[in-house]
Design a protein around this motif. Structure first.
Motif, mmCIF file in Angstrom:
data_model
loop_
_atom_site.group_PDB
_atom_site.id
_atom_site.type_symbol
_atom_site.label_atom_id
_atom_site.label_comp_id
_atom_site.label_asym_id
_atom_site.label_seq_id
_atom_site.Cartn_x
_atom_site.Cartn_y
_atom_site.Cartn_z
ATOM 1 N N PHE A 136 0.882 -1.172 0.000
ATOM 2 C CA PHE A 136 0.000 0.000 0.000
ATOM 3 C C PHE A 136 0.915 1.217 0.000
ATOM 4 O O PHE A 136 1.740 1.380 0.903
ATOM 5 C CB PHE A 136 -0.865 -0.039 1.256
ATOM 6 N N PRO A 137 0.829 2.105 -0.986
ATOM 7 C CA PRO A 137 1.768 3.232 -1.071
ATOM 8 C C PRO A 137 1.772 4.085 0.196
ATOM 9 O O PRO A 137 0.717 4.565 0.636
ATOM 10 C CB PRO A 137 1.243 4.026 -2.273
ATOM 11 N N PRO A 138 2.932 4.303 0.798
ATOM 12 C CA PRO A 138 2.996 5.075 2.037
ATOM 13 C C PRO A 138 2.354 6.456 1.968
ATOM 14 O O PRO A 138 1.683 6.859 2.935
ATOM 15 C CB PRO A 138 4.509 5.161 2.316
ATOM 16 N N PRO A 139 2.502 7.236 0.867
ATOM 17 C CA PRO A 139 1.858 8.557 0.864
ATOM 18 C C PRO A 139 0.338 8.497 0.971
ATOM 19 O O PRO A 139 -0.277 9.356 1.621
ATOM 20 C CB PRO A 139 2.298 9.156 -0.475
ATOM 21 N N LEU A 140 -0.284 7.491 0.343
ATOM 22 C CA LEU A 140 -1.731 7.362 0.448
ATOM 23 C C LEU A 140 -2.119 6.936 1.857
ATOM 24 O O LEU A 140 -3.097 7.441 2.427
ATOM 25 C CB LEU A 140 -2.251 6.355 -0.578
ATOM 26 N N ALA A 141 -1.343 6.020 2.446
ATOM 27 C CA ALA A 141 -1.604 5.615 3.828
ATOM 28 C C ALA A 141 -1.459 6.792 4.785
ATOM 29 O O ALA A 141 -2.234 6.941 5.738
ATOM 30 C CB ALA A 141 -0.650 4.484 4.232
ATOM 31 N N ALA A 142 -0.478 7.663 4.521
ATOM 32 C CA ALA A 142 -0.281 8.840 5.373
ATOM 33 C C ALA A 142 -1.458 9.806 5.262
ATOM 34 O O ALA A 142 -1.907 10.378 6.261
ATOM 35 C CB ALA A 142 1.021 9.538 4.998
ATOM 36 N N ALA A 143 -1.967 9.989 4.033
ATOM 37 C CA ALA A 143 -3.103 10.891 3.841
ATOM 38 C C ALA A 143 -4.333 10.384 4.582
ATOM 39 O O ALA A 143 -5.048 11.158 5.244
ATOM 40 C CB ALA A 143 -3.399 11.040 2.356
ATOM 41 N N LEU A 144 -4.591 9.083 4.497
ATOM 42 C CA LEU A 144 -5.714 8.499 5.237
ATOM 43 C C LEU A 144 -5.467 8.570 6.738
ATOM 44 O O LEU A 144 -6.367 8.897 7.518
ATOM 45 C CB LEU A 144 -5.907 7.052 4.806
ATOM 46 N N GLY A 145 -4.241 8.252 7.141
ATOM 47 C CA GLY A 145 -3.910 8.293 8.562
ATOM 48 C C GLY A 145 -4.085 9.665 9.166
ATOM 49 O O GLY A 145 -4.540 9.817 10.308
ATOM 50 N N ASP A 146 -3.744 10.702 8.405
ATOM 51 C CA ASP A 146 -3.927 12.071 8.894
ATOM 52 C C ASP A 146 -5.392 12.354 9.218
ATOM 53 O O ASP A 146 -5.712 12.973 10.240
ATOM 54 C CB ASP A 146 -3.443 13.073 7.844
ATOM 55 N N ARG A 147 -6.302 11.912 8.323
ATOM 56 C CA ARG A 147 -7.729 12.166 8.538
ATOM 57 C C ARG A 147 -8.273 11.332 9.698
ATOM 58 O O ARG A 147 -9.127 11.801 10.458
ATOM 59 C CB ARG A 147 -8.521 11.888 7.256
ATOM 60 N N ILE A 148 -7.794 10.105 9.836
ATOM 61 C CA ILE A 148 -8.226 9.273 10.956
ATOM 62 C C ILE A 148 -7.707 9.861 12.265
ATOM 63 O O ILE A 148 -8.454 9.959 13.260
ATOM 64 C CB ILE A 148 -7.751 7.829 10.772
ATOM 65 N N ALA A 149 -6.441 10.288 12.281
ATOM 66 C CA ALA A 149 -5.879 10.879 13.498
ATOM 67 C C ALA A 149 -6.626 12.157 13.887
ATOM 68 O O ALA A 149 -6.877 12.400 15.078
ATOM 69 C CB ALA A 149 -4.398 11.187 13.283
ATOM 70 N N ALA A 150 -6.996 12.955 12.884
ATOM 71 C CA ALA A 150 -7.732 14.186 13.190
ATOM 72 C C ALA A 150 -9.088 13.877 13.820
ATOM 73 O O ALA A 150 -9.525 14.549 14.762
ATOM 74 C CB ALA A 150 -7.911 15.013 11.895
ATOM 75 N N ALA A 151 -9.754 12.837 13.303
ATOM 76 C CA ALA A 151 -11.047 12.458 13.873
ATOM 77 C C ALA A 151 -10.885 11.956 15.301
ATOM 78 O O ALA A 151 -11.684 12.299 16.197
ATOM 79 C CB ALA A 151 -11.704 11.396 13.002
ATOM 80 N N LEU A 152 -9.857 11.160 15.536
ATOM 81 C CA LEU A 152 -9.645 10.612 16.876
ATOM 82 C C LEU A 152 -9.234 11.694 17.872
ATOM 83 O O LEU A 152 -9.527 11.607 19.062
ATOM 84 C CB LEU A 152 -8.596 9.511 16.837
ATOM 85 N N ALA A 153 -8.534 12.694 17.365
ATOM 86 C CA ALA A 153 -8.069 13.771 18.246
ATOM 87 C C ALA A 153 -9.172 14.792 18.542
ATOM 88 O O ALA A 153 -8.969 15.701 19.341
ATOM 89 C CB ALA A 153 -6.856 14.457 17.626
ATOM 90 N N GLY A 154 -10.300 14.663 17.837
ATOM 91 C CA GLY A 154 -11.381 15.595 18.040
ATOM 92 C C GLY A 154 -11.284 16.839 17.203
ATOM 93 O O GLY A 154 -12.029 17.800 17.412
ATOM 94 N N ALA A 155 -10.382 16.826 16.197
ATOM 95 C CA ALA A 155 -10.210 18.004 15.349
ATOM 96 C C ALA A 155 -11.167 17.937 14.181
ATOM 97 O O ALA A 155 -11.592 16.877 13.747
ATOM 98 C CB ALA A 155 -8.758 18.061 14.820
ATOM 99 N N HIS A 156 -11.505 19.069 13.644
ATOM 100 C CA HIS A 156 -12.390 19.164 12.494
ATOM 101 C C HIS A 156 -11.561 19.434 11.254
ATOM 102 O O HIS A 156 -10.534 20.080 11.330
ATOM 103 C CB HIS A 156 -13.423 20.271 12.682
#
Length: 327
Positions: free
Chosen positions: A307-327
């Motif tokens: 799985f290409p790391p840049p795409l995983a990072a982009a998804l991970g950023d959005r998941i982390a933002a949701a978990l952190a309570g950020a919009h």
């Protein structure tokens, strides 16, 4: 930046884990049943807890450190979902997607991210499979969504679509948004021409002008096949148009005496340079310092299945933002 914990299943060569690490996720364990992939993970991140295990035999409660992690993530093997036209039947006891969903319900992560072929996310042939996922996750208290994402829209120089499932508990899922495309990716020539000329080949700059598109989808191949190459005939014809002989993988880039021969027939690949495993890894978005264990075919298959790391990072950023309570 806030850090989160993750459990990585079917970890392979670590493309997904590497991208998620950049997004703020530290794996408490990574599991895969391939010894070469496990050796690759050990070599690049000796501090990671890498286990050579079969997902079908993995029991979360036998490993308390994986319980209640923030994210369970995995890039599941493509079979039996590789062809929407000819779906393959797999006994429920040997279906890794079902095993992953059941493991998630045992581990109880805050978020789940599973990746596979685009057909799994959208093809009518797999509506029943998606229905199973929906029912199980809903009963477990998760909301979910499927999306097809193309890696070339997230900085990967390759046309590569992925079917992605993201699930979270409702309070977190309401904050989740899919990553926005990052713009056009670089071409094969722009990314690789310097490495093509690194042994003194004088034609590298000319080759750069020929290789003026993003790469077609890189195919890792099955362990049941022969040696490494760049995919079926259609893909090899596209590679030939880009000035690449897709009939195999090179041990090294061209030397100073190499003369590129081009023909009007795009199916004639003779006289074109082949890519090395390291170059294919760059086209998958791996950083140049990431090394792969095993012989050439084993290394290439790890890269091709990643799985290409840049795409995983982009998804991970959005998941982390949701978990952190950020919009």
């Amino acid at each position: 930046m806030a850090r989160f914990t993750s459990l990585e299943i079917c970890a392979g060569a670590g493309g997904q884990a590497l991208g998620l690490e950049k997004a703020g996720f530290d794996p408490v364990m990574l599991i895969d049943d391939d010894p070469h992939a496990c050796a690759t993970l050990h070599a690049n991140r000796p501090e990671w807890d890498v286990r050579k295990l079969d997902l079908l035999e993995f029991v979360g409660h036998d490993h308390p450190q994986v319980l209640d992690v923030d994210l369970l993530a995995g890039g599941l093997p493509r079979l039996p979902y590789s062809s929407a036209a000819k779906p393959r039947h797999v006994d429920d006891r040997h279906d890794l997607l079902r095993a992953a969903i059941w493991l998630a319900l045992e581990v109880r992560p805050r978020a789940i991210m599973l990746e596979n072929v685009p057909a799994l996310a959208k093809a009518p042939a797999f509506a029943e499979t998606r229905g199973f996922v929906e029912e199980e996750l809903k009963n477990g208290g998760y909301e979910h969504a499927w999306r097809v994402l193309d890696a070339q829209e997230y900085g990967v120089p390759q046309r590569r679509e992925h079917g992605v499932l993201v699930a979270m508990r409702p309070d977190d899922f309401v904050r989740f948004t899919w990553p926005e495309p990052a713009g056009a990716a670089a071409t094969v020539g722009d990314v690789l021409w310097r490495s093509m000329g690194s042994r003194g080949w004088g034609g590298a700059e000319e080759w750069r002008l020929v290789a003026n598109e993003v790469a077609p989808t890189i195919v890792g191949g099955s362990k049941d096949r022969g040696g490494a190459d760049l995919g079926p005939t259609r893909s090899k014809n596209i590679w030939a148009r880009l000035g690449v002989n897709g009939g195999g993988i090179a041990d090294d880039v061209p030397g100073p005496d190499f003369v590129m021969r081009t023909e009007d027939d795009p199916r004639d690949r003779k006289g074109l340079p082949k890519l090395t495993v390291a170059q294919v890894a760059v086209l998958q978005g791996f950083p140049p310092e990431w090394t792969f264990a095993g012989g050439k075919t084993a290394r290439y298959r790890q890269v091709g299945h990643a799985f290409p790391p840049p795409l995983a990072a982009a998804l991970g950023d959005r998941i982390a933002a949701a978990l952190a309570g950020a919009h």
